[in-house]
Write an enzyme that holds these catalytic residues in place. Structure first.
Site, PDB file in Angstrom:
ATOM      1  N   CYS A 254      46.311  38.014  36.590  1.00 56.42           N
ATOM      2  CA  CYS A 254      45.290  36.967  36.586  1.00 56.42           C
ATOM      3  C   CYS A 254      45.871  35.602  36.218  1.00 56.42           C
ATOM      4  O   CYS A 254      46.621  35.481  35.246  1.00 56.42           O
ATOM      5  CB  CYS A 254      44.236  37.371  35.564  1.00 56.42           C
ATOM      6  SG  CYS A 254      42.983  36.149  35.352  1.00 56.42           S
TER       7      CYS A 254
ATOM      8  N   ASP B 239      37.927  44.800  29.581  1.00 56.76           N
ATOM      9  CA  ASP B 239      38.505  44.827  30.936  1.00 56.76           C
ATOM     10  C   ASP B 239      39.661  43.837  31.053  1.00 56.76           C
ATOM     11  O   ASP B 239      39.468  42.629  30.938  1.00 56.76           O
ATOM     12  CB  ASP B 239      37.393  44.458  31.939  1.00 56.76           C
ATOM     13  CG  ASP B 239      37.934  44.275  33.351  1.00 56.76           C
ATOM     14  OD1 ASP B 239      39.042  44.765  33.657  1.00 56.76           O
ATOM     15  OD2 ASP B 239      37.229  43.630  34.167  1.00 56.76           O
TER      16      ASP B 239
ATOM     17  N   ARG C   6      34.133  37.482  44.505  1.00 56.28           N
ATOM     18  CA  ARG C   6      34.277  37.768  43.081  1.00 56.28           C
ATOM     19  C   ARG C   6      34.202  36.476  42.257  1.00 56.28           C
ATOM     20  O   ARG C   6      33.872  36.486  41.078  1.00 56.28           O
ATOM     21  CB  ARG C   6      35.629  38.440  42.914  1.00 56.28           C
ATOM     22  CG  ARG C   6      35.905  38.957  41.594  1.00 56.28           C
ATOM     23  CD  ARG C   6      37.115  39.860  41.589  1.00 56.28           C
ATOM     24  NE  ARG C   6      37.097  40.544  40.341  1.00 56.28           N
ATOM     25  CZ  ARG C   6      37.587  40.033  39.216  1.00 56.28           C
ATOM     26  NH1 ARG C   6      38.186  38.871  39.235  1.00 56.28           N
ATOM     27  NH2 ARG C   6      37.487  40.697  38.095  1.00 56.28           N
TER      28      ARG C   6
ATOM     29  N   ASN D  12      44.898  59.136  12.377  1.00 55.93           N
ATOM     30  CA  ASN D  12      45.440  58.291  11.300  1.00 55.93           C
ATOM     31  C   ASN D  12      44.337  57.446  10.660  1.00 55.93           C
ATOM     32  O   ASN D  12      44.431  57.047   9.502  1.00 55.93           O
ATOM     33  CB  ASN D  12      46.527  57.352  11.819  1.00 55.93           C
ATOM     34  CG  ASN D  12      47.782  58.076  12.252  1.00 55.93           C
ATOM     35  OD1 ASN D  12      48.464  57.673  13.183  1.00 55.93           O
ATOM     36  ND2 ASN D  12      48.100  59.176  11.601  1.00 55.93           N
TER      37      ASN D  12
ATOM     38  N   GLY E 285      57.992  45.204  13.457  1.00 58.91           N
ATOM     39  CA  GLY E 285      57.321  46.343  14.094  1.00 58.91           C
ATOM     40  C   GLY E 285      58.124  47.003  15.188  1.00 58.91           C
ATOM     41  O   GLY E 285      57.906  48.171  15.520  1.00 58.91           O
TER      42      GLY E 285
HETATM   43  P1  IMP Z   1      44.955  44.600  34.105  1.00 56.05           P
HETATM   44  O1  IMP Z   1      44.522  45.975  33.671  1.00 56.05           O
HETATM   45  O2  IMP Z   1      45.536  43.799  32.967  1.00 56.05           O
HETATM   46  O3  IMP Z   1      45.875  44.633  35.280  1.00 56.05           O
HETATM   47  O4  IMP Z   1      43.641  43.802  34.521  1.00 56.05           O
HETATM   48  C1  IMP Z   1      42.752  44.258  35.511  1.00 56.05           C
HETATM   49  C2  IMP Z   1      41.544  43.361  35.549  1.00 56.05           C
HETATM   50  O5  IMP Z   1      41.910  42.030  35.945  1.00 56.05           O
HETATM   51  C3  IMP Z   1      40.483  43.749  36.544  1.00 56.05           C
HETATM   52  O6  IMP Z   1      39.651  44.780  36.115  1.00 56.05           O
HETATM   53  C4  IMP Z   1      39.715  42.437  36.729  1.00 56.05           C
HETATM   54  O7  IMP Z   1      38.768  42.212  35.724  1.00 56.05           O
HETATM   55  C5  IMP Z   1      40.795  41.402  36.586  1.00 56.05           C
HETATM   56  N1  IMP Z   1      41.279  40.895  37.886  1.00 56.05           N
HETATM   57  C6  IMP Z   1      41.512  41.551  39.032  1.00 56.05           C
HETATM   58  N2  IMP Z   1      42.016  40.746  39.981  1.00 56.05           N
HETATM   59  C7  IMP Z   1      42.084  39.512  39.431  1.00 56.05           C
HETATM   60  C8  IMP Z   1      42.521  38.249  39.916  1.00 56.05           C
HETATM   61  O8  IMP Z   1      43.018  38.088  41.033  1.00 56.05           O
HETATM   62  N3  IMP Z   1      42.389  37.206  39.050  1.00 56.05           N
HETATM   63  C9  IMP Z   1      41.878  37.358  37.802  1.00 56.05           C
HETATM   64  N4  IMP Z   1      41.509  38.539  37.289  1.00 56.05           N
HETATM   65  C10 IMP Z   1      41.600  39.613  38.098  1.00 56.05           C
END
Ligand code: IMP
Length: 507
Positions: free
Chosen positions: A320, A359, A419, A462, A488
């Site tokens: 992202c 998320d 989106r 834990n 760590g």
């Molecule tokens: P990750 O698990 O860190 O790879 O994040 C996945 C999440 O990033 C997804 O569930 C979305 O909410 C978000 N995401 C997916 N595609 C994009 C993008 O192109 N730009 C910004 N956020 C995204």
């Protein structure tokens, strides 16, 4: 005047859990990871849909298709099939998950009677299957004429030109079963007749699927499977706030279990209108999650609008670039903590518990434990699941290592502009909010998820917690300083795999 939050915007890496008292009963095998997926009156009723493990797969082209959905439901989680495709193809993916019968395999190595032994050997080498059905037209659904297994040919004694029709085990010698056969009955037939495989045929003797002896235990070895009341795998689907009036009926018809509005920013009228449309047409029978939000206000808005669960996170995803592009977002830990507090306040006030989902931005397995401890009921993962065999993306060799491709929904490759839609005419207004990338290949989902969850269970013990609810109640979190982060990791030692070996005799 602009509003300033008191708290800095923090990430998971800035927190650690301080262990609590672990009674002797608190062992990983006793931990339950069951967690509510949709809103319910906690304490008064059972949650209508609970996940058996707190993991769902991201609504992304590179992550969640029907193959991923089956693999994850088998382990107890749920996939949300990506919505950035036509309504027909998304509904077809959902239907394939709902029609999937564990243990019933659609054959991908099919022969026609006029093929040669040379072609059989070639196909076996390519696909690795030693059992190949023979159908009239050589397809997986053609009229069944026989089966070829390794017992039907001997390369040392036969010409490679010999035709399949001359050495296959013909249809009249095969034991087959009708489509109505359950897996249990199919396995009994295999057992009673000492078979290695059992073809399933329709009323016209056309091949439907095969059941193999080795799949005998598939149900027994997956005790966490997410099954609906008809014993079909459960599956979710992503939707947008534009074409829902056409897309939702098609998904419902295909048997979808839960919907989720897929948007980078969910605190908007568009989400409210979409949820209202669902309630007007389906009441509470269709479940719908919404998001994403990063503060209490955004949560409250979507909870009041009737969302069944609410996703938290803007700009934290691995692919992202929203924060760089638009300057919006919030550290994933801070967002999760604030929204969890709003969720608890909402419950106190209304008696309704609205689950939340952290998320994006989960990098290490322990980030899952942190997200749960901070109040998330489950987590959504993109990068994590993209790495496995079961994700739809390509596996490629990069600099001598296997990688899987992984791209954002806001990248030019996915072109999922809906989106990021804020209504109005979008012509010429698109800009990227995501990148196209590689992630290290990580093998089978089953093994990866088992390892991750064994760490989560161990951390929970834990903290003296046997359930996620207890973890949220008992967790003690501390902010780490930058120097304690160095402490760590492994430090002040030379790691053996990074240091050339020198023996004590100098050789
Ligand atoms: P990750 O698990 O860190 O790879 O994040 C996945 C999440 O990033 C997804 O569930 C979305 O909410 C978000 N995401 C997916 N595609 C994009 C993008 O192109 N730009 C910004 N956020 C995204």
């Amino acid at each position: 005047m602009a509003y300033y939050f008191d708290e800095p915007s923090r990430t998971f890496n800035e927190y650690l859990l301080v262990p609590g008292y672990s009674p002797s009963t608190c062992v990983p095998a006793a931990v339950s990871l069951k967690t509510p997926l949709v809103r319910y009156r906690k304490g008064e009723e059972e949650c209508p849909i609970s996940l058996n493990i707190p993991m769902i797969s991201a609504i992304m082209q590179a992550v969640s298709d029907d193959g991923m959905a089956v693999a994850l439901a088998t382990e107890g989680g749920m996939s949300f099939v990506y919505g950035s495709q036509s309504i027909e193809s998304q509904a077809a993916m959902v239907a394939r998950v709902k029609d999937y019968k564990a243990g019933f395999v659609t054959s991908d190595a099919n022969l026609s009677p006029d093929m040669t032994l040379a072609q059989v050997v070639e196909l076996k080498e390519k696909l690795g299957h030693s059992t190949m059905p023979v159908t009239e037209d050589g397809t997986a659904t053609g009229k069944l004429l026989g089966v070829v297994t390794e017992r039907d040919y001997r390369l040392s004694r036969m010409s490679l030109d010999e035709k399949v029709a001359d050495f296959m085990t013909p249809r009249e010698k095969l034991i087959v079963a009708p489509v109505s056969t359950s897996l249990k009955v199919a396995n009994d037939i295999i057992w009673d007749h000492k078979l290695n495989s059992l073809p399933i045929v329709d009323e016209n003797d056309h091949l439907v699927s095969l059941v193999f002896r080795k799949d005998y235990d598939s149900h027994k070895s997956n005790p966490n499977e997410m099954l609906d009341s008809h014993k079909r795998y459960m599956v979710g689907a992503g939707i947008n706030t534009r074409d829902y009036a056409e897309r939702i009926p098609a998904l419902v018809e295909a048997g979808v279990d839960v919907l989720c509005i897929d948007s980078s920013e969910g605190y908007s009228d568009w989400q409210k209108f979409t949820i209202e449309w669902v309630r007007e047409h389906y009441g509470n029978t269709v479940k719908i999650g919404a998001g994403n939000v990063v503060d209490a206000e955004g949560f409250r808005f979507l909870a009041d609008a009737g969302a069944d669960f609410i996703k938290v996170g803007i700009g934290g995803g691995s692919i992202c670039i929203t924060r760089e592009t638009k300057g919006i977002g919030r550290g994933q830990a801070t967002a999760t903590i604030e929204v969890a507090a709003a969720r608890d306040a909402y419950f106190k006030e209304t008696g309704v518990y609205v689950p939340i989902c952290s998320d994006g931005g989960i990098v290490y397995d322990h980030h899952i434990s942190l997200a749960l401890a901070m109040g998330s009921d489950f987590v959504m993962l993109g990068r994590y699941f993209a790495r496995f065999d079961e994700s739809p993306s390509n596996k490629v060799m990069v600099n001598g290592s296997y990688m899987k491709e992984y791209w954002g929904e806001g990248s030019a490759r996915a072109r999922n502009w809906q989106r990021y839609d804020l209504g109005g005419d979008k012509k010429g207004m698109t800009f990227e909010e995501g990148v196209d990338s590689y992630v290290p290949y990580a093998g089978a989902l089953k093994d990866g998820v088992a390892l991750t969850l064994s760490k989560v269970r161990s951390t929970m013990c834990n903290c003296g917690a046997l359930t996620i609810d207890e973890l949220q109640d008992k967790a003690k979190l501390t902010i780490v300083s930058s120097t304690s982060i160095v402490e760590g990791g492994a430090h002040d030692v030379l790691l053996k795999d990074k240091t050339p070996y020198v023996s004590n005799t100098g050789h």
